[in-house]
Design a protein around this motif. Structure first.
Motif, PDB file in Angstrom:
ATOM      1  N   THR A  56      -8.971   9.704 -34.334  1.00  0.00           N
ATOM      2  CA  THR A  56      -8.699  10.774 -33.378  1.00  0.00           C
ATOM      3  C   THR A  56      -7.441  11.533 -33.783  1.00  0.00           C
ATOM      4  OG1 THR A  56      -7.509   9.187 -31.988  1.00  0.00           O
ATOM      5  CG2 THR A  56      -9.809   9.601 -31.434  1.00  0.00           C
ATOM      6  N   GLU A  57      -7.335  12.750 -33.262  1.00  0.00           N
ATOM      7  CA  GLU A  57      -6.186  13.604 -33.573  1.00  0.00           C
ATOM      8  C   GLU A  57      -5.496  14.070 -32.296  1.00  0.00           C
ATOM      9  OE1 GLU A  57      -7.719  16.745 -35.995  1.00  0.00           O
ATOM     10  OE2 GLU A  57      -8.068  15.427 -37.734  1.00  0.00           O
ATOM     11  N   GLY A  58      -5.367  13.155 -31.351  1.00  0.00           N
ATOM     12  CA  GLY A  58      -4.712  13.481 -30.099  1.00  0.00           C
ATOM     13  C   GLY A  58      -3.205  13.566 -30.241  1.00  0.00           C
ATOM     14  N   ASP A  59      -2.534  13.836 -29.128  1.00  0.00           N
ATOM     15  CA  ASP A  59      -1.072  13.929 -29.111  1.00  0.00           C
ATOM     16  C   ASP A  59      -0.475  12.610 -29.629  1.00  0.00           C
ATOM     17  OD1 ASP A  59       1.575  14.877 -28.300  1.00  0.00           O
ATOM     18  OD2 ASP A  59       1.421  13.365 -26.728  1.00  0.00           O
ATOM     19  N   PRO A  60       0.331  12.660 -30.696  1.00  0.00           N
ATOM     20  CA  PRO A  60       0.829  11.424 -31.305  1.00  0.00           C
ATOM     21  C   PRO A  60       1.623  10.543 -30.342  1.00  0.00           C
ATOM     22  CG  PRO A  60       1.197  13.291 -32.766  1.00  0.00           C
ATOM     23  CD  PRO A  60       0.735  13.854 -31.450  1.00  0.00           C
ATOM     24  N   ILE A  61       2.448  11.161 -29.496  1.00  0.00           N
ATOM     25  CA  ILE A  61       3.242  10.352 -28.552  1.00  0.00           C
ATOM     26  C   ILE A  61       2.327   9.614 -27.587  1.00  0.00           C
ATOM     27  CG2 ILE A  61       4.959  10.438 -26.711  1.00  0.00           C
ATOM     28  CD1 ILE A  61       6.243  12.793 -28.118  1.00  0.00           C
ATOM     29  N   ARG A  62       1.315  10.305 -27.076  1.00  0.00           N
ATOM     30  CA  ARG A  62       0.391   9.657 -26.140  1.00  0.00           C
ATOM     31  C   ARG A  62      -0.369   8.540 -26.844  1.00  0.00           C
ATOM     32  NH1 ARG A  62      -1.636  13.785 -24.238  1.00  0.00           N
ATOM     33  NH2 ARG A  62      -0.736  13.761 -22.140  1.00  0.00           N
ATOM     34  N   LYS A  63      -0.818   8.788 -28.063  1.00  0.00           N
ATOM     35  CA  LYS A  63      -1.577   7.773 -28.789  1.00  0.00           C
ATOM     36  C   LYS A  63      -0.737   6.524 -29.026  1.00  0.00           C
ATOM     37  CE  LYS A  63      -4.219   8.818 -32.224  1.00  0.00           C
ATOM     38  NZ  LYS A  63      -4.761   9.353 -33.479  1.00  0.00           N
ATOM     39  N   TRP A  64       0.496   6.710 -29.502  1.00  0.00           N
ATOM     40  CA  TRP A  64       1.356   5.556 -29.767  1.00  0.00           C
ATOM     41  C   TRP A  64       1.736   4.826 -28.489  1.00  0.00           C
ATOM     42  CZ3 TRP A  64       1.877   2.934 -33.969  1.00  0.00           C
ATOM     43  CH2 TRP A  64       1.723   3.551 -35.221  1.00  0.00           C
ATOM     44  N   LEU A  65       1.961   5.591 -27.420  1.00  0.00           N
ATOM     45  CA  LEU A  65       2.325   4.968 -26.147  1.00  0.00           C
ATOM     46  C   LEU A  65       1.181   4.095 -25.632  1.00  0.00           C
ATOM     47  CD1 LEU A  65       4.542   4.817 -23.993  1.00  0.00           C
ATOM     48  CD2 LEU A  65       3.495   6.798 -22.877  1.00  0.00           C
ATOM     49  N   LEU A  66      -0.041   4.629 -25.678  1.00  0.00           N
ATOM     50  CA  LEU A  66      -1.198   3.851 -25.255  1.00  0.00           C
ATOM     51  C   LEU A  66      -1.362   2.598 -26.121  1.00  0.00           C
ATOM     52  CD1 LEU A  66      -3.772   6.732 -24.649  1.00  0.00           C
ATOM     53  CD2 LEU A  66      -2.869   5.193 -22.902  1.00  0.00           C
ATOM     54  N   LEU A  67      -1.205   2.771 -27.428  1.00  0.00           N
ATOM     55  CA  LEU A  67      -1.416   1.650 -28.341  1.00  0.00           C
ATOM     56  C   LEU A  67      -0.373   0.555 -28.146  1.00  0.00           C
ATOM     57  CD1 LEU A  67      -3.181   0.605 -30.633  1.00  0.00           C
ATOM     58  CD2 LEU A  67      -1.658   1.758 -32.249  1.00  0.00           C
ATOM     59  N   TRP A  68       0.881   0.931 -28.009  1.00  0.00           N
ATOM     60  CA  TRP A  68       1.936  -0.069 -27.836  1.00  0.00           C
ATOM     61  C   TRP A  68       1.809  -0.800 -26.506  1.00  0.00           C
ATOM     62  CZ3 TRP A  68       4.889  -2.410 -31.162  1.00  0.00           C
ATOM     63  CH2 TRP A  68       5.169  -1.804 -32.388  1.00  0.00           C
ATOM     64  N   LEU A  69       1.515  -0.063 -25.451  1.00  0.00           N
ATOM     65  CA  LEU A  69       1.409  -0.701 -24.137  1.00  0.00           C
ATOM     66  C   LEU A  69       0.231  -1.673 -24.081  1.00  0.00           C
ATOM     67  CD1 LEU A  69       2.263   2.287 -21.780  1.00  0.00           C
ATOM     68  CD2 LEU A  69       3.614   0.198 -22.103  1.00  0.00           C
ATOM     69  N   ILE A 146       3.294  12.866 -15.323  1.00  0.00           N
ATOM     70  CA  ILE A 146       2.271  11.933 -14.840  1.00  0.00           C
ATOM     71  C   ILE A 146       2.091  10.802 -15.853  1.00  0.00           C
ATOM     72  CG2 ILE A 146      -0.181  11.643 -14.302  1.00  0.00           C
ATOM     73  CD1 ILE A 146      -0.184  14.462 -13.172  1.00  0.00           C
ATOM     74  N   GLY A 147       2.072  11.159 -17.124  1.00  0.00           N
ATOM     75  CA  GLY A 147       1.931  10.150 -18.158  1.00  0.00           C
ATOM     76  C   GLY A 147       3.095   9.173 -18.186  1.00  0.00           C
ATOM     77  N   TRP A 203      -4.197   0.980 -14.412  1.00  0.00           N
ATOM     78  CA  TRP A 203      -4.029   2.250 -13.715  1.00  0.00           C
ATOM     79  C   TRP A 203      -2.924   3.065 -14.384  1.00  0.00           C
ATOM     80  CZ3 TRP A 203      -7.285   4.703 -10.847  1.00  0.00           C
ATOM     81  CH2 TRP A 203      -8.249   3.998 -10.125  1.00  0.00           C
ATOM     82  N   GLY A 204      -1.900   2.381 -14.892  1.00  0.00           N
ATOM     83  CA  GLY A 204      -0.857   3.090 -15.623  1.00  0.00           C
ATOM     84  C   GLY A 204      -1.384   3.709 -16.902  1.00  0.00           C
ATOM     85  N   LEU A 205      -2.181   2.966 -17.655  1.00  0.00           N
ATOM     86  CA  LEU A 205      -2.781   3.508 -18.876  1.00  0.00           C
ATOM     87  C   LEU A 205      -3.705   4.678 -18.542  1.00  0.00           C
ATOM     88  CD1 LEU A 205      -3.576   0.159 -20.721  1.00  0.00           C
ATOM     89  CD2 LEU A 205      -1.774   1.802 -21.302  1.00  0.00           C
ATOM     90  N   TYR A 206      -4.394   4.570 -17.411  1.00  0.00           N
ATOM     91  CA  TYR A 206      -5.253   5.687 -17.010  1.00  0.00           C
ATOM     92  C   TYR A 206      -4.439   6.948 -16.736  1.00  0.00           C
ATOM     93  CZ  TYR A 206      -8.067   8.820 -14.255  1.00  0.00           C
ATOM     94  OH  TYR A 206      -8.685   9.960 -13.793  1.00  0.00           O
ATOM     95  N   LEU A 207      -3.304   6.814 -16.057  1.00  0.00           N
ATOM     96  CA  LEU A 207      -2.488   7.997 -15.773  1.00  0.00           C
ATOM     97  C   LEU A 207      -2.007   8.665 -17.060  1.00  0.00           C
ATOM     98  CD1 LEU A 207      -0.315   6.817 -12.737  1.00  0.00           C
ATOM     99  CD2 LEU A 207      -2.270   8.378 -12.720  1.00  0.00           C
ATOM    100  N   ILE A 208      -1.714   7.861 -18.069  1.00  0.00           N
ATOM    101  CA  ILE A 208      -1.322   8.442 -19.358  1.00  0.00           C
ATOM    102  C   ILE A 208      -2.485   9.232 -19.948  1.00  0.00           C
ATOM    103  CG2 ILE A 208      -0.591   7.904 -21.720  1.00  0.00           C
ATOM    104  CD1 ILE A 208       0.699   5.355 -20.603  1.00  0.00           C
ATOM    105  N   ALA A 209      -3.683   8.674 -19.857  1.00  0.00           N
ATOM    106  CA  ALA A 209      -4.863   9.333 -20.421  1.00  0.00           C
ATOM    107  C   ALA A 209      -5.305  10.531 -19.594  1.00  0.00           C
ATOM    108  CB  ALA A 209      -6.006   8.332 -20.532  1.00  0.00           C
ATOM    109  N   ALA A 210      -5.098  10.469 -18.268  1.00  0.00           N
ATOM    110  CA  ALA A 210      -5.678  11.446 -17.351  1.00  0.00           C
ATOM    111  C   ALA A 210      -5.051  12.829 -17.446  1.00  0.00           C
ATOM    112  CB  ALA A 210      -5.576  10.939 -15.912  1.00  0.00           C
ATOM    113  N   GLU A 211      -3.939  12.952 -18.170  1.00  0.00           N
ATOM    114  CA  GLU A 211      -3.372  14.285 -18.363  1.00  0.00           C
ATOM    115  C   GLU A 211      -4.236  15.131 -19.299  1.00  0.00           C
ATOM    116  OE1 GLU A 211       1.383  14.066 -17.695  1.00  0.00           O
ATOM    117  OE2 GLU A 211       0.665  13.300 -19.609  1.00  0.00           O
TER     118      GLU A 211
END
Length: 267
Positions: A56-69, A146-147, A203-211
């Protein structure tokens, strides 16, 4: 990514987790025990996040944040559940399930384990982890408030769950507590701090994704997880087993919130 590309991504991820679960099913045939699936559950969701990351080529900060969490959550929980399985052996819930299928459906261990445990767990892990799959898809917008609230909620959930598990482990190690009910620490405020922490994480991971547009549709993941923990295979099955082994548990249930932390009622 187009809708067709997203569908292909999710389809390949589903195929991946099914193949992994079938491989683990063959391990259960040798062990004659499926209980290690609980430790595999969080690791499977981390696997799906990792498999999505390079495709995927999504926002790098969001991708890394999701992956680390999800990585911190999965590694901590997976190791905890693996140690519990090694220490206590076969889980009575799975023994009862497979035994019931053998008695009522005539299924042998292998067939029952595959159809009632490993294949359903593959689909449910894929469904629950939709936030860490769909959250990596879109490049825009950048992660916003929100994220970051979602990230904070996930961190709180990891901490809440970790503390609750540590308190329960310490309580069980003390021989003086045999037959007693843990009603101190986080367990004073909720009967299932580990389940509540789990729900906060997803639910926290969802809020990051839901933006992101695709991430909004990942709400099926935390909704299903919350339903599972509160209405299906979580609180109900766990408490049914406890009631018969701890005489004081009924009083604990009357004064303590089942899920959301809340001040206990007076006796």
């Amino acid at each position: 990514m187009s809708l067709t590309e997203i569908a292909a991504l999710l389809g390949l991820n589903l195929a991946l987790i099914v193949v992994v679960m079938v491989g683990l099913w063959t391990v259960s045939l040798r062990l004659k025990d499926v209980s290690f699936i609980d430790a595999v559950w969080p690791m499977g969701m981390l696997l799906l996040a990792l498999a999505t990351f390079p495709r995927t080529e999504g926002d790098p900060i969001r991708k890394w944040l999701l992956l680390w969490l999800v990585g911190v959550w999965a590694l901590r929980l997976g190791w905890h559940l693996f140690r519990r399985w090694r220490a206590h052996g076969a889980d009575g819930r799975y023994v009862d399930l497979l035994g019931r299928l053998e008695r009522t459906r005539g299924m042998g261990f292998g067939k029952a384990a595959l159809l009632a445990v490993f294949l359903p767990q593959a689909v449910l892990a894929w469904l629950t982890s939709l936030p860490v799959q769909l959250g990596q898809v879109a490049l825009e917008p950048a992660i916003g408030w929100i994220g970051w609230i979602g990230a904070g909620l996930a961190v709180i959930g990891i901490g809440f769950e970790s503390i609750g598990d540590a308190q329960l482990t310490a309580f069980r190690k003390d021989p003086a507590n045999k037959g007693k009910v843990l009603d101190t620490g986080l367990w004073r405020w909720t009967r299932h701090p580990n389940y509540f922490g789990d729900a906060c994480v997803w639910w926290g991971l969802y809020l990051i994704a839901a933006e992101t547009g695709p991430g909004v549709w990942a709400i099926a993941g935390p909704l299903f997880l919350t339903f599972t923990l509160t209405k299906w295979s979580g609180i109900g099955i766990t408490e049914k087993a406890i009631h018969g082994t701890r005489p004081g548990y009924a009083d604990y249930v009357r004064r303590t919130s089942a899920f959301i932390p809340w001040p206990p009622k007076k006796a």
